[in-house]
Every structure is written in C-alpha cells, then in structure tokens.
Scaffold this motif. Structure first.
Motif, PDB file in Angstrom:
ATOM      1  N   UNK A   1     -30.872 -43.038 -18.172  1.00 11.99           N
ATOM      2  CA  UNK A   1     -30.983 -41.578 -18.214  1.00 11.99           C
ATOM      3  C   UNK A   1     -29.619 -40.928 -18.445  1.00 11.99           C
ATOM      4  N   UNK A   2     -28.571 -41.510 -17.882  1.00 12.11           N
ATOM      5  CA  UNK A   2     -27.209 -40.942 -18.001  1.00 12.11           C
ATOM      6  C   UNK A   2     -26.281 -42.038 -18.523  1.00 12.11           C
ATOM      7  N   UNK A   3     -26.274 -42.298 -19.834  1.00 10.77           N
ATOM      8  CA  UNK A   3     -25.545 -43.465 -20.383  1.00 10.77           C
ATOM      9  C   UNK A   3     -24.041 -43.461 -20.099  1.00 10.77           C
ATOM     10  N   UNK A   4     -23.439 -42.274 -19.947  1.00 14.37           N
ATOM     11  CA  UNK A   4     -21.986 -42.264 -19.723  1.00 14.37           C
ATOM     12  C   UNK A   4     -21.611 -42.823 -18.348  1.00 14.37           C
ATOM     13  N   UNK A   5     -22.602 -43.044 -17.492  1.00 11.10           N
ATOM     14  CA  UNK A   5     -22.317 -43.652 -16.180  1.00 11.10           C
ATOM     15  C   UNK A   5     -22.071 -45.151 -16.287  1.00 11.10           C
ATOM     16  N   UNK A   6     -22.566 -45.759 -17.369  1.00 12.79           N
ATOM     17  CA  UNK A   6     -22.585 -47.227 -17.413  1.00 12.79           C
ATOM     18  C   UNK A   6     -21.200 -47.867 -17.221  1.00 12.79           C
TER      19      UNK A   6
ATOM     20  N   UNK B   1     -10.283 -39.537 -11.062  1.00 14.70           N
ATOM     21  CA  UNK B   1     -10.819 -39.243 -12.398  1.00 14.70           C
ATOM     22  C   UNK B   1     -11.989 -40.167 -12.723  1.00 14.70           C
ATOM     23  N   UNK B   2     -11.893 -41.390 -12.274  1.00 15.49           N
ATOM     24  CA  UNK B   2     -12.989 -42.348 -12.450  1.00 15.49           C
ATOM     25  C   UNK B   2     -13.089 -43.177 -11.171  1.00 15.49           C
ATOM     26  N   UNK B   3     -14.189 -43.883 -11.036  1.00 13.57           N
ATOM     27  CA  UNK B   3     -14.321 -44.769  -9.879  1.00 13.57           C
ATOM     28  C   UNK B   3     -13.219 -45.829  -9.865  1.00 13.57           C
ATOM     29  N   UNK B   4     -12.757 -46.200 -11.056  1.00 11.36           N
ATOM     30  CA  UNK B   4     -11.724 -47.240 -11.149  1.00 11.36           C
ATOM     31  C   UNK B   4     -10.385 -46.765 -10.587  1.00 11.36           C
TER      32      UNK B   4
ATOM     33  N   UNK C   1     -23.671 -32.401 -12.961  1.00  9.26           N
ATOM     34  CA  UNK C   1     -23.154 -31.721 -11.779  1.00  9.26           C
ATOM     35  C   UNK C   1     -23.925 -31.983 -10.496  1.00  9.26           C
ATOM     36  N   UNK C   2     -25.041 -32.717 -10.570  1.00 10.02           N
ATOM     37  CA  UNK C   2     -25.857 -32.921  -9.363  1.00 10.02           C
ATOM     38  C   UNK C   2     -25.182 -33.872  -8.376  1.00 10.02           C
ATOM     39  N   UNK C   3     -25.400 -33.625  -7.105  1.00 12.41           N
ATOM     40  CA  UNK C   3     -24.918 -34.546  -6.067  1.00 12.41           C
ATOM     41  C   UNK C   3     -25.942 -35.639  -5.790  1.00 12.41           C
ATOM     42  N   UNK C   4     -27.208 -35.361  -6.088  1.00 14.84           N
ATOM     43  CA  UNK C   4     -28.281 -36.312  -5.816  1.00 14.84           C
ATOM     44  C   UNK C   4     -29.198 -36.394  -7.031  1.00 14.84           C
ATOM     45  N   UNK C   5     -29.534 -37.620  -7.449  1.00 11.37           N
ATOM     46  CA  UNK C   5     -30.547 -37.789  -8.491  1.00 11.37           C
ATOM     47  C   UNK C   5     -31.601 -38.757  -7.963  1.00 11.37           C
ATOM     48  N   UNK C   6     -32.806 -38.662  -8.511  1.00 15.91           N
ATOM     49  CA  UNK C   6     -33.890 -39.537  -8.056  1.00 15.91           C
ATOM     50  C   UNK C   6     -34.377 -40.366  -9.229  1.00 15.91           C
TER      51      UNK C   6
ATOM     52  N   UNK D   1     -20.074 -35.071 -12.885  1.00 16.49           N
ATOM     53  CA  UNK D   1     -20.068 -34.526 -14.255  1.00 16.49           C
ATOM     54  C   UNK D   1     -20.958 -35.327 -15.218  1.00 16.49           C
ATOM     55  N   UNK D   2     -21.173 -36.600 -14.913  1.00 15.44           N
ATOM     56  CA  UNK D   2     -21.982 -37.453 -15.798  1.00 15.44           C
ATOM     57  C   UNK D   2     -23.480 -37.155 -15.670  1.00 15.44           C
ATOM     58  N   UNK D   3     -23.885 -36.459 -14.611  1.00 12.36           N
ATOM     59  CA  UNK D   3     -25.312 -36.178 -14.400  1.00 12.36           C
ATOM     60  C   UNK D   3     -25.562 -34.672 -14.353  1.00 12.36           C
TER      61      UNK D   3
END
Lengths: 89, 313
Positions: A37-42, B217-220, A16-21, A12-14
């Motif tokens: 590129x996807x700050x919510x992943x941090x 829900x999260x990796x954690x 919906x993709x399963x793979x990003x490059x 969901x953070x990207x």
C-alpha cells in the motif's frame, strides 16, 4: 485487522498518519501488505533482507525478535509498534 | 598498570561506589513470585552510572588512554554525565558533557556544580544527537571520549559488581529485567548471572522515548550501542510512558522508594515477567536513579501526554 503504530520518521510515507490498519496472519504478512500500500516504506523496513538491526517491532508489548520474528502470528485486534533504535543513558 | 591486572571492582570501591541494598517489592510482586530491586539511587551521585563512570575512568587510566590532565568529553542524557563530572573532580581532569537541551534542570545544576562544561544538543535528536556531537568534539579537539555506548568497561562494571552482588544475596534468580539505555546493565549483570544460573531469563525494558523522537530522517539514523548484543537477551518489553509513570507512583507511595521514571519502567516490565513465571520464582531488577532529579518536572502528577516531551532517562 492489525493496527500498526508508526514512529514520526515513517509517517510522511503514509500521508502523515500515526496509525494504519492492514490485514495479515503474521507480522511478515502485515508488513507485506503495508509496503504494497505504501511502497516508499519498503527500503525503510529492510526490503526482503529481513528486519534491520535499527528497526524494532513490538507485537503489543513484546519485541518480535524474541517471539517468532516475522513469522509471529497476529490476532485481529493486535497492535504492532515500529520504533527506531534510540540510545539512552 | 595493564588492563589484565586491573582490579575493576576494587577501583570502583576506592572511588566510593557502594554495594546497594537489594529490596523486596512486597506490595507490587504477584502472589508466589518474589521481585527484588537494586537501589542504585543510593550511589554517590544518585544513579547506577556511578558504577559505569568509575569503571570507564579506571580502565582508561590503566590503559594509558587518559593522560594526566586530559579533557574528558561524553554524551549523556544526564546520569552518566553527572557521575563522570564527579570522577573528573576526583581525578583532576577537565570535563565537557553533551546533553540534549530538554534534560531536567536538576541535571544541569548538578553538572555545573561539579565544574563540568555543558554543551547542548538539539532536543529533537535525543541521545543520538548528543552522541554525534560528542564524537565530533572529541575528533576536532583531541579530547578523550570514554563513549559509554561502545566502552566494554560499561558492561564490565556490572559484570564485576552489580551482578556478583545479586549472586551473593539470593539463592536463585529466574529472570533479570532492566531498562535498555546503553545495554551495559543488561549485558553485564546478565553475564554474571548466567555464570551461576545458565537458565536465567534476561529481559530488556524498552523505554518509550523513541515515540517522541522527531529528529531522525530515516529509521537507519537510529543508533544501536555497539556494546549491546540483542542475542544476549531472552525478551524485550515495550513500556508505555503512562505505565512507567503509574508504576513510579506505586513505588513511591506503596513501597516508599524515592525513585525516578526509569525505575517505574523497569518494575512495570519486571512485574509483566513475574506474572508469567511459576510460583517460587525470583525476579531481579534495577532502580537506576532517584526521584529528586525529576522534581522540577512534577513527574508524580503528569500524565503520559504531558510528560512525552521530557527526557526522563
């Protein structure tokens, strides 16, 4: 460009993709480019605090903890797989 | 009896845990490097978990944590539950097992055959969800949770039996490779082998179940078993489901070994390790369970995509 395979929980953070490059000479550089590129992943990936114990990162089929961690060099055709920690038995 | 005087290995033997054959995989090993495998499907209930279940019950009885007649509860993707169900019969304890609802039909049939009460946790939460539910039941009902993911007896079972059995049979071991579920096999056998060969490489085969888990829900929300110490490993290899199933077919059809999918994963990783070692090296792995427990899944015919929704270990 490294291919990053994401677990369902992160897609969901990207969008919906399963793979990003993304580009990067090391796993750490790839992750930096990824969260730019996807700050919510941090926060999911531990921010600046290094790799959390519940995140497993494989370069091709090897856990980077047993290579050089985030300093592990990444080839152009590398595949990086991020997996949650899951118990079995 | 106090824990310090408990002879864990003797307890395991008394409850029927056997010294399994160590077979050489001559059709699979690369030229110049030997691969040996422990045949754990020959244990009383058909898996390596007979060792773990017996050790946890013996330790709990010795420590007074399991009073006579108390109800046991455990989370399991199947094999630990089946092994504990047998131990519960032998020791006179009622037993409730929490399993993900997508485990194979054979596992449910075996659990109920031994009289266990089966409680299902959501398939999409995998083993993590089963652990959470078992913890809640133990807290709410006052049942005794042996908790294979936290219980040092899980590691000790392998440190006092599986590991020494390997040491007694082989002149040298350069690498030990096993599937990572609770970490018990890797930690326990690794400890026993390092006592004799400090340079031995201990490598985990990471099963591919995480790829299909959707309930986090999260990796954690992920779960790292407390008995598992990542610093005690020298490497960890991700095994794709397709590779595990392909190796499973080779084990059955070229070695004549009736084993389950986790054995395919373990041997795939063992072969990867063996291919990087110099001639004369010896690699040891563990075949955790047998093929018959998976027949309803048609596991020998499935491709990786079809098998992706199953709990195969």
């Amino acid at each position: 460009m490294a291919r990053i395979k994401l677990p369902t929980v992160l897609r969901p953070h990207v969008g919906g993709s399963a793979v990003v490059e993304v580009e990067g000479r090391t796993v750490g550089e790839v992750f930096t480019a990824l969260v730019e590129r996807y700050p919510s992943l941090e926060p999911q990936l531990g921010g600046d605090g290094g790799l959390p114990v519940f995140v497993n990162v494989f370069l091709d089929d090897e856990d980077i903890r047993y290579l050089d961690g985030l300093d592990t060099p990444v080839d152009d055709d590398a595949e990086i797989t991020i997996l949650p920690a899951v118990a079995g038995g | 009896m106090s824990t310090s005087t408990l002879d864990l290995a003797a307890s395991l033997r008394a409850w029927g845990v056997i010294r399994t054959p160590l077979v050489r995989l001559r059709e699979i090993e690369p030229s110049g490097v030997a691969i040996y495998a422990k045949c754990e499907w020959q244990q009383p209930t058909g898996s390596v978990k007979d060792r773990v279940a017996a050790a946890m019950v013996a330790r709990a009885v010795a420590d007074g944590a399991l009073p006579p007649g108390a109800r046991l509860v455990e989370a399991s993707s199947g094999n630990t539950g089946i092994a504990l169900a047998r131990l519960a019969v032998m020791t006179g304890h009622p037993f409730t097992v929490v399993v993900p609802e997508n485990v194979t039909a054979e596992r449910i049939q075996l659990l109920t055959a031994f009289g266990a009460e089966v409680v299902f946790s959501p398939a999409e939460e995998g083993s993590n969800g089963a652990v959470r539910l078992a913890e809640r039941l133990a807290a709410d009902e006052g049942w005794v949770l042996l908790h294979q993911y936290e219980n040092p007896a899980n590691v000790d079972a392998h440190a006092v039996t599986t590991g020494p059995e390997i040491v007694e049979e082989l002149e040298r071991v350069d690498a030990f490779v096993a599937c990572l579920g609770t970490g018990g096999t890797l930690m326990g056998v690794g400890r026993a082998l390092r006592d004799v060969w400090p340079e031995v490489r201990v490598v985990a085969a990471e099963p591919p179940v995480g790829e299909t888990i959707a309930g986090l829900r999260t990796l954690a929300d992920g779960y790292v078993p407390p008995i598992f110490d990542p610093t005690a490993l020298d490497g960890r290899l991700l095994v794709r489901l397709g590779d595990a199933l392909a190796m499973l077919r080779r084990l059955v059809r070229t070695e004549g070994l009736p084993v389950g999918p986790s054995s395919g994963a373990a041997v795939h990783a063992a072969l990867r390790v063996a291919e990087r070692l110099p001639a004369g090296s010896v690699v040891v792995t563990v075949l955790p369970d047998g093929l018959e427990r998976y027949l309803s899944t048609r596991v020998l015919e499935l491709d990786a995509e079809e098998a992706g929704g199953l709990t195969l270990w």
